[in-house]
Write a protein that holds these residues in place. Structure first.
Motif, PDB file in Angstrom:
ATOM      1  N   PHE A 119     -34.549  -3.668  14.397  1.00  0.00           N
ATOM      2  CA  PHE A 119     -35.965  -4.016  14.253  1.00  0.00           C
ATOM      3  C   PHE A 119     -36.745  -2.838  14.830  1.00  0.00           C
ATOM      4  CE2 PHE A 119     -39.978  -6.096  14.807  1.00  0.00           C
ATOM      5  CZ  PHE A 119     -40.008  -7.063  13.819  1.00  0.00           C
ATOM      6  N   THR A 120     -37.108  -1.927  13.934  1.00  0.00           N
ATOM      7  CA  THR A 120     -37.621  -0.621  14.347  1.00  0.00           C
ATOM      8  C   THR A 120     -39.127  -0.549  14.186  1.00  0.00           C
ATOM      9  OG1 THR A 120     -35.529   0.365  13.652  1.00  0.00           O
ATOM     10  CG2 THR A 120     -37.395   1.862  13.984  1.00  0.00           C
ATOM     11  N   LEU A 121     -39.775  -0.022  15.212  1.00  0.00           N
ATOM     12  CA  LEU A 121     -41.222   0.191  15.211  1.00  0.00           C
ATOM     13  C   LEU A 121     -41.501   1.684  15.209  1.00  0.00           C
ATOM     14  CD1 LEU A 121     -42.134  -2.386  18.031  1.00  0.00           C
ATOM     15  CD2 LEU A 121     -41.805  -2.813  15.590  1.00  0.00           C
ATOM     16  N   GLY A 122     -42.529   2.091  14.506  1.00  0.00           N
ATOM     17  CA  GLY A 122     -42.839   3.515  14.463  1.00  0.00           C
ATOM     18  C   GLY A 122     -44.209   3.763  13.859  1.00  0.00           C
ATOM     19  N   ARG A 123     -44.451   5.013  13.489  1.00  0.00           N
ATOM     20  CA  ARG A 123     -45.731   5.412  12.905  1.00  0.00           C
ATOM     21  C   ARG A 123     -45.468   6.334  11.721  1.00  0.00           C
ATOM     22  NH1 ARG A 123     -49.707   3.963  16.560  1.00  0.00           N
ATOM     23  NH2 ARG A 123     -49.015   3.736  18.730  1.00  0.00           N
ATOM     24  N   GLU A 124     -46.376   6.245  10.755  1.00  0.00           N
ATOM     25  CA  GLU A 124     -46.322   7.136   9.602  1.00  0.00           C
ATOM     26  C   GLU A 124     -47.749   7.389   9.143  1.00  0.00           C
ATOM     27  OE1 GLU A 124     -44.950   6.161   5.307  1.00  0.00           O
ATOM     28  OE2 GLU A 124     -43.171   6.899   6.392  1.00  0.00           O
ATOM     29  N   ALA A 177     -50.584   4.762   9.692  1.00  0.00           N
ATOM     30  CA  ALA A 177     -50.092   3.384   9.657  1.00  0.00           C
ATOM     31  C   ALA A 177     -49.054   3.141  10.752  1.00  0.00           C
ATOM     32  CB  ALA A 177     -49.479   3.077   8.297  1.00  0.00           C
ATOM     33  N   VAL A 178     -48.934   1.889  11.120  1.00  0.00           N
ATOM     34  CA  VAL A 178     -47.874   1.443  12.025  1.00  0.00           C
ATOM     35  C   VAL A 178     -46.758   0.840  11.177  1.00  0.00           C
ATOM     36  CG1 VAL A 178     -47.264  -0.187  13.851  1.00  0.00           C
ATOM     37  CG2 VAL A 178     -49.457   1.008  13.929  1.00  0.00           C
ATOM     38  N   LEU A 179     -45.527   1.174  11.492  1.00  0.00           N
ATOM     39  CA  LEU A 179     -44.369   0.635  10.784  1.00  0.00           C
ATOM     40  C   LEU A 179     -43.707  -0.431  11.639  1.00  0.00           C
ATOM     41  CD1 LEU A 179     -42.777   3.943   9.425  1.00  0.00           C
ATOM     42  CD2 LEU A 179     -44.379   2.400   8.256  1.00  0.00           C
ATOM     43  N   ILE A 180     -43.556  -1.634  11.076  1.00  0.00           N
ATOM     44  CA  ILE A 180     -42.874  -2.725  11.760  1.00  0.00           C
ATOM     45  C   ILE A 180     -41.748  -3.192  10.854  1.00  0.00           C
ATOM     46  CG2 ILE A 180     -43.075  -5.039  12.745  1.00  0.00           C
ATOM     47  CD1 ILE A 180     -45.991  -4.509  13.311  1.00  0.00           C
ATOM     48  N   ALA A 181     -40.523  -2.827  11.231  1.00  0.00           N
ATOM     49  CA  ALA A 181     -39.340  -3.199  10.445  1.00  0.00           C
ATOM     50  C   ALA A 181     -39.485  -2.808   8.983  1.00  0.00           C
ATOM     51  CB  ALA A 181     -39.061  -4.688  10.573  1.00  0.00           C
ATOM     52  N   GLY A 182     -40.017  -1.621   8.747  1.00  0.00           N
ATOM     53  CA  GLY A 182     -40.107  -1.085   7.402  1.00  0.00           C
ATOM     54  C   GLY A 182     -41.387  -1.399   6.666  1.00  0.00           C
ATOM     55  N   ALA A 183     -42.230  -2.290   7.188  1.00  0.00           N
ATOM     56  CA  ALA A 183     -43.493  -2.627   6.542  1.00  0.00           C
ATOM     57  C   ALA A 183     -44.637  -1.862   7.206  1.00  0.00           C
ATOM     58  CB  ALA A 183     -43.740  -4.130   6.621  1.00  0.00           C
ATOM     59  N   ARG A 184     -45.634  -1.442   6.387  1.00  0.00           N
ATOM     60  CA  ARG A 184     -46.751  -0.639   6.878  1.00  0.00           C
ATOM     61  C   ARG A 184     -47.957  -1.524   7.162  1.00  0.00           C
ATOM     62  NH1 ARG A 184     -46.983   4.842   5.357  1.00  0.00           N
ATOM     63  NH2 ARG A 184     -49.226   4.598   4.993  1.00  0.00           N
ATOM     64  N   TYR A 185     -48.613  -1.301   8.319  1.00  0.00           N
ATOM     65  CA  TYR A 185     -49.803  -2.047   8.704  1.00  0.00           C
ATOM     66  C   TYR A 185     -50.884  -1.094   9.176  1.00  0.00           C
ATOM     67  CZ  TYR A 185     -46.133  -5.523   8.963  1.00  0.00           C
ATOM     68  OH  TYR A 185     -45.052  -6.310   8.670  1.00  0.00           O
ATOM     69  N   ARG A 186     -52.099  -1.329   8.716  1.00  0.00           N
ATOM     70  CA  ARG A 186     -53.250  -0.562   9.180  1.00  0.00           C
ATOM     71  C   ARG A 186     -53.903  -1.338  10.318  1.00  0.00           C
ATOM     72  NH1 ARG A 186     -53.816   4.708   7.041  1.00  0.00           N
ATOM     73  NH2 ARG A 186     -52.849   4.690   4.963  1.00  0.00           N
ATOM     74  N   TRP A 202     -31.498  -8.806  17.847  1.00  0.00           N
ATOM     75  CA  TRP A 202     -32.115  -7.613  17.264  1.00  0.00           C
ATOM     76  C   TRP A 202     -32.023  -6.443  18.237  1.00  0.00           C
ATOM     77  CZ3 TRP A 202     -33.912  -8.413  12.370  1.00  0.00           C
ATOM     78  CH2 TRP A 202     -34.242  -9.723  12.007  1.00  0.00           C
ATOM     79  N   TRP A 203     -31.891  -5.242  17.641  1.00  0.00           N
ATOM     80  CA  TRP A 203     -32.127  -4.017  18.405  1.00  0.00           C
ATOM     81  C   TRP A 203     -33.613  -3.678  18.223  1.00  0.00           C
ATOM     82  CZ3 TRP A 203     -28.836  -2.695  21.862  1.00  0.00           C
ATOM     83  CH2 TRP A 203     -27.452  -2.815  21.660  1.00  0.00           C
ATOM     84  N   LEU A 204     -34.402  -3.940  19.233  1.00  0.00           N
ATOM     85  CA  LEU A 204     -35.841  -3.669  19.183  1.00  0.00           C
ATOM     86  C   LEU A 204     -36.064  -2.218  19.610  1.00  0.00           C
ATOM     87  CD1 LEU A 204     -38.760  -4.559  18.815  1.00  0.00           C
ATOM     88  CD2 LEU A 204     -38.716  -5.456  21.157  1.00  0.00           C
ATOM     89  N   ASP A 205     -36.333  -1.381  18.619  1.00  0.00           N
ATOM     90  CA  ASP A 205     -36.460   0.061  18.836  1.00  0.00           C
ATOM     91  C   ASP A 205     -37.943   0.440  18.817  1.00  0.00           C
ATOM     92  OD1 ASP A 205     -36.314   2.777  18.939  1.00  0.00           O
ATOM     93  OD2 ASP A 205     -35.050   3.023  17.157  1.00  0.00           O
ATOM     94  N   THR A 206     -38.472   0.790  19.968  1.00  0.00           N
ATOM     95  CA  THR A 206     -39.895   1.136  20.106  1.00  0.00           C
ATOM     96  C   THR A 206     -40.139   2.628  20.223  1.00  0.00           C
ATOM     97  OG1 THR A 206     -39.828   0.973  22.526  1.00  0.00           O
ATOM     98  CG2 THR A 206     -40.281  -1.061  21.301  1.00  0.00           C
ATOM     99  N   ASP A 207     -39.104   3.424  20.140  1.00  0.00           N
ATOM    100  CA  ASP A 207     -39.226   4.839  20.481  1.00  0.00           C
ATOM    101  C   ASP A 207     -40.207   5.579  19.580  1.00  0.00           C
ATOM    102  OD1 ASP A 207     -38.289   6.500  22.518  1.00  0.00           O
ATOM    103  OD2 ASP A 207     -36.990   7.589  21.125  1.00  0.00           O
ATOM    104  N   GLY A 208     -40.325   5.130  18.332  1.00  0.00           N
ATOM    105  CA  GLY A 208     -41.207   5.826  17.401  1.00  0.00           C
ATOM    106  C   GLY A 208     -42.674   5.546  17.600  1.00  0.00           C
TER     107      GLY A 208
END
Length: 432
Positions: A105-110, A113-122, A68-74
């Motif tokens: 495998f991208t991590l970010g925020r929206e 919410a936190v985005l983990i590989a396209g899924a949203r988590y509170r 995986w490319w684990l992308d934490t920049d977001g």
């Protein structure tokens, strides 16, 4: 990164499966999102370096063969740095000529919410590292299911790469074993040991998921193997034995005892992932369980007293090669039938096997998968089940038992009792 098989320095970088709790709804949602990702629906496409905001490049990590490319920049600082530090032990170099099997495998925020590989988590930042570990492991399982034997186990290796898989259910000692014994053996995983057809082992040196409060076993904190001073396992790993963990607070001196192949298989089958997707599930399981001198059961109260016993398990060699037979069924049923009262049988009763998926025969015993649950048939029960490959009268089964076990004054009675037990357990059906 610390030197190979040495403790890391103080300033080194930090850091069949059932759902661990019904409350972890986010994990199921992650699995759905990640299945779409594995099928190629994710951004960047298969093998492409994911797009991210200019900053720290993604980390290339390997989770038991899934890259995986684990992308934490977001995520932003400092949580992005924390996640990268936690996964530093799993970082691998790019292959010569490029990687074609790496997924983003991208991590970010929206919003909130936190985005983990396209899924949203509170979830808050304190819960994010564990959520990432679970989601990345689930995604990796999705990619490797059916390709290799996946054991719910801790993995420990010595300097030559010989690896022990310590198999146990969730919450029964894997992480503690890895955390304590990983200072003497190389740390392979605290959760998943992946075994290829040639018995080579794929490492999953994820952050260790440590229970913070015993009263809340699903509240876990992520600690990196470097933070915990765990040794680095060699790159090339090979299975040297399978040990079934049996933690017993009342146990005195720890003990390591050999298991029969069928006894071990009954204990290990529930601690596999997607075993039945493999082309030869019973054969793959038998090869792994009989690696080295195994299989074994380790009974203990405190794992820190077990190091010498595990060294013995790694050094053990079989006097004779293990032998077994496998048998494929007709697909069987999805669930094992409920047990019923033993029926009354007479010599003319015709009996046959209930639908089953797979069977494993070894050392005079049989493991049968009726539904998804392993059923152990020792001694006489195994003899009768094997003799009933085609429907047989009870009197014929008695003759088969005498041929296999010798004459006995109560042979007919013993066979009738055993056959009735097989019917009651769902292994046999009465046909006429």
């Amino acid at each position: 990164m610390p030197p190979r098989f040495r403790k890391s320095s103080a300033d080194a970088p930090s850091g069949y499966f059932a759902w661990e709790a019904a409350g972890l709804r986010w994990l199921r949602e992650a699995s759905t999102a990640l299945r779409r990702l594995v099928r190629g629906a994710g951004p960047g496409g298969r093998g492409a370096l994911p797009m991210s905001v200019p900053g720290v490049p993604p980390l290339l990590v390997d989770a038991f063969g899934a890259r995986w490319w684990l992308d934490t920049d977001g995520l932003g600082s400092p949580v992005a740095e924390r996640v990268r530090a936690l996964w530093a032990r799993a970082e691998v170099p790019e292959r010569a000529g490029g990687d074609t099997d790496v997924l983003p495998f991208t991590l970010g925020r929206e919003d909130e919410a936190v985005l983990i590989a396209g899924a949203r988590y509170r979830i808050g930042d304190d819960a994010l590292p564990y959520a990432v570990s679970r989601a990345l492991t689930v995604a990796s399982l999705e990619r490797r299911m059916g390709d290799c034997l996946l054991l719910h186990a801790a993995g420990l290796a010595r300097p030559d790469g010989t690896t022990l898989a310590l198999v146990a259910a969730s919450g029964t000692g894997k992480t503690t074993s890895a955390r304590v014994l990983g200072r003497s053996f190389g740390y392979v995983s605290d959760e998943t040991v992946a075994i290829e057809d040639d018995l080579s082992v794929r490492a999953h040196p994820k952050p260790l998921s440590i229970v913070v409060d015993p009263a809340s076993p699903h509240d876990k904190e992520e600690r990196s193997p470097d933070e915990l001073g765990l040794l680095v396992a060699p790159d090339a790993l090979r299975l040297g034995g399978v040990v079934v963990l049996d933690r017993d607070p009342a146990a005195g001196e720890p003990s390591l005892t050999p298991l029969s192949l069928v006894e071990a298989a009954v204990a290990v089958v529930p601690q596999t992932s997607a075993l039945l997707r493999m082309p030869d599930p019973m054969g793959a399981l038998a090869r792994a369980l009989t690696a080295g001198g195994g299989p074994w059961r380790l009974t203990y109260a405190e794992i820190d007293r077990c190091r010498d016993l595990l060294v013995h398990a790694l050094d053990a060699v079989r006097d004779e090669p293990a032998t077994w037979e496998v048998e494929a069924g007709d697909g069987g049923v999805d669930e094992r039938p409920e047990a019923c009262a033993p029926p009354a049988l007479d010599p003319s009763t015709v009996l046959g096997r209930a639908p089953f998926r797979h069977a494993l025969h070894a050392e005079g015993s049989t493991l049968v998968l009726v539904g998804t649950v392993p059923m152990a048939l020792p001694g006489m029960a195994s003899t009768l089940w094997r003799a009933a490959q085609a429907p047989r009268r009870l009197a014929d089964l008695t003759e088969a038992a005498v041929a296999g076990h010798g004459r006995h004054p109560r042979a007919a009675e013993v066979v009738a009792e055993t056959a009735a037990g097989l019917v009651a357990s769902g292994a046999f059906v009465v046909l006429a």
